[in-house]
Design a protein around this motif. Sequence first.
Motif, PDB file in Angstrom:
ATOM      1  N   PRO A 128       0.805  -1.233   0.000  1.00 37.74           N
ATOM      2  CA  PRO A 128       0.000   0.000   0.000  1.00 37.74           C
ATOM      3  C   PRO A 128       0.835   1.279   0.000  1.00 37.74           C
ATOM      4  N   LYS A 129       2.074   1.220   0.520  1.00 36.09           N
ATOM      5  CA  LYS A 129       2.938   2.403   0.563  1.00 36.09           C
ATOM      6  C   LYS A 129       3.346   2.879  -0.824  1.00 36.09           C
ATOM      7  N   ILE A 130       3.141   2.031  -1.845  1.00 39.28           N
ATOM      8  CA  ILE A 130       3.457   2.420  -3.216  1.00 39.28           C
ATOM      9  C   ILE A 130       2.712   3.680  -3.614  1.00 39.28           C
ATOM     10  N   GLU A 131       1.533   3.885  -3.023  1.00 37.91           N
ATOM     11  CA  GLU A 131       0.735   5.067  -3.351  1.00 37.91           C
ATOM     12  C   GLU A 131       1.521   6.357  -3.126  1.00 37.91           C
ATOM     13  N   ASN A 132       2.407   6.371  -2.138  1.00 35.96           N
ATOM     14  CA  ASN A 132       3.191   7.569  -1.838  1.00 35.96           C
ATOM     15  C   ASN A 132       4.145   7.941  -2.972  1.00 35.96           C
ATOM     16  N   TYR A 133       4.446   6.999  -3.852  1.00 33.57           N
ATOM     17  CA  TYR A 133       5.415   7.223  -4.927  1.00 33.57           C
ATOM     18  C   TYR A 133       4.764   7.181  -6.307  1.00 33.57           C
ATOM     19  N   MET A 134       3.431   7.091  -6.334  1.00 30.43           N
ATOM     20  CA  MET A 134       2.712   7.022  -7.602  1.00 30.43           C
ATOM     21  C   MET A 134       2.539   8.433  -8.172  1.00 30.43           C
ATOM     22  N   LEU A 169      -4.267  -1.472  -6.672  1.00 26.24           N
ATOM     23  CA  LEU A 169      -3.731  -0.592  -7.713  1.00 26.24           C
ATOM     24  C   LEU A 169      -4.835   0.259  -8.341  1.00 26.24           C
ATOM     25  N   VAL A 170      -5.989  -0.348  -8.569  1.00 27.41           N
ATOM     26  CA  VAL A 170      -7.132   0.404  -9.113  1.00 27.41           C
ATOM     27  C   VAL A 170      -7.532   1.527  -8.152  1.00 27.41           C
ATOM     28  N   LYS A 171      -7.539   1.219  -6.871  1.00 20.50           N
ATOM     29  CA  LYS A 171      -7.872   2.220  -5.852  1.00 20.50           C
ATOM     30  C   LYS A 171      -6.867   3.357  -5.861  1.00 20.50           C
ATOM     31  N   ILE A 172      -5.571   3.024  -6.004  1.00 21.58           N
ATOM     32  CA  ILE A 172      -4.528   4.053  -6.042  1.00 21.58           C
ATOM     33  C   ILE A 172      -4.689   4.942  -7.271  1.00 21.58           C
ATOM     34  N   LEU A 173      -4.991   4.344  -8.420  1.00 15.31           N
ATOM     35  CA  LEU A 173      -5.178   5.128  -9.647  1.00 15.31           C
ATOM     36  C   LEU A 173      -6.366   6.087  -9.520  1.00 15.31           C
ATOM     37  N   LYS A 174      -7.383   5.656  -8.804  1.00 12.36           N
ATOM     38  CA  LYS A 174      -8.550   6.517  -8.565  1.00 12.36           C
ATOM     39  C   LYS A 174      -8.191   7.630  -7.592  1.00 12.36           C
ATOM     40  N   ASN A 175      -7.528   7.271  -6.499  1.00  7.14           N
ATOM     41  CA  ASN A 175      -7.196   8.265  -5.468  1.00  7.14           C
ATOM     42  C   ASN A 175      -6.221   9.322  -5.967  1.00  7.14           C
ATOM     43  N   LYS A 176      -5.207   8.884  -6.720  1.00  7.73           N
ATOM     44  CA  LYS A 176      -4.135   9.791  -7.120  1.00  7.73           C
ATOM     45  C   LYS A 176      -4.465  10.596  -8.371  1.00  7.73           C
TER      46      LYS A 176
END
Length: 222
Positions: A128-134, A169-176
């Motif tokens: 989940p920490k990948i989101e910080n670097y997306m 990953l889908v959630k991260i793409l939506k959030n970011k």
Amino acid sequence: KGFLIQKREFHLNRIRANTRIGPHNLDVCSVLFGSLLGDAYANKRSVEGTRICYRQSSINKEYLFSLYTFFYSRGYCSNLEPRMYTRKLRHNGAEIIHYGFEFNTFTFRSFNWIHEMFYHKGKKVINPKIENYMTPLCLAIWIADDGGWAQPGVRIATNCFSIDEVKLLVKILKNKFNLDCTIQLLKASGNHSIYIKSSSIPTLREILLPHIHPSMKYKLGL
């Protein structure tokens, strides 16, 4: 100026691998994370540290060399240009020789945390920490590696990840980036891919065009 100083320090032969400690700025981390989401892999070398290994088919030579230039100009790899490799494959009973190019970064002890984030028992995972670097640059590298134009949207190959990781990953793409995505089942393998819907393609292009290599714009339908 910091990049030039960093380059001179990392290229000195007397610098041992386990004393190369960075620092690594956000652009470098973005490219590393995008690459590891895609085709690159992290090779942990005992106590010395971790290096990132790049390999691309010969049709993507221009793209691979752009990655090499990115890292070399910042002191992250040697002045030896990517080397050609050959690999024998069998297709419909016939042997085909596959050509490509590859290079590795220097080994950094300060890459170990990246290895730990991306691998569990030798298998790539999504933390989940990948989101910080997306960042947009990270997404551009990921799309360049594993994306493909699937009119009227873009499909990202996520075959090696579990369904829960793909959902993350889908959630991260939506959030970011506010990208509207669906998860598609690949019946032949039972794995899953991410499909960025046509409604989000204008947004995706706006985000990626300042960052994606020109040779990879076709993956955005351009």
